[in-house]
Design an enzyme around this catalytic site. Sequence first.
Site, PDB file in Angstrom:
ATOM      1  N   CYS A  33      -7.361   3.120   6.355  1.00 31.69           N
ATOM      2  CA  CYS A  33      -8.030   3.962   7.353  1.00 31.69           C
ATOM      3  C   CYS A  33      -8.879   5.058   6.728  1.00 31.69           C
ATOM      4  O   CYS A  33      -9.607   5.737   7.439  1.00 31.69           O
ATOM      5  CB  CYS A  33      -7.000   4.607   8.268  1.00 31.69           C
ATOM      6  SG  CYS A  33      -5.858   5.626   7.341  1.00 31.69           S
ATOM      7  N   CYS A 102       0.799   4.463   7.931  1.00 29.60           N
ATOM      8  CA  CYS A 102       0.546   5.893   7.734  1.00 29.60           C
ATOM      9  C   CYS A 102       1.649   6.521   6.884  1.00 29.60           C
ATOM     10  O   CYS A 102       1.397   7.466   6.130  1.00 29.60           O
ATOM     11  CB  CYS A 102       0.464   6.611   9.073  1.00 29.60           C
ATOM     12  SG  CYS A 102      -0.613   5.799  10.248  1.00 29.60           S
TER      13      CYS A 102
END
Length: 127
Positions: A33, A102
């Site tokens: 990301c 994440c």
Amino acid sequence: MYSEKVLDHFMNPRNVGEIENADGVAQVGNPKCGDIMKVYLKIENGIIVDAKFKTFGCGAAVATSSMATEMVKGKTIEEALQITNKAVAEALDGLPANKLHCSVLAEEAIKAAIEDYLSKQKSKNTN
Ligand code: FES
Ligand code: FES
């Protein structure tokens, strides 16, 4: 979709900031990301006495950094190296599956900061 603990650590992140003259520092990026995390560690006699972070990233990245820095404080570097992103996610009562990547950022940043510390120790000892 987010646990209360995730929301708490996102809204009130612990250990945000920098440590001056940190013993180990590392910045990692998440290739999925593009988010970035920087971790600072203060290490005394092999024990992590303080940890701070800065994250340019999503809420799950902030929450996992907050939890991961809490988890490493007071631990030896060996113990801290054992902390996986899964353990951090579990400590937050889970993350949505599409947000698990994440939590990898926090694990990697801490490992890289410990490695930075170890390589600095090595160069000190050989001088
Ligand atoms: Fe959008 Fe991380 S990619 S917040
Ligand atoms: Fe990038 Fe969460 S979306 S770290």
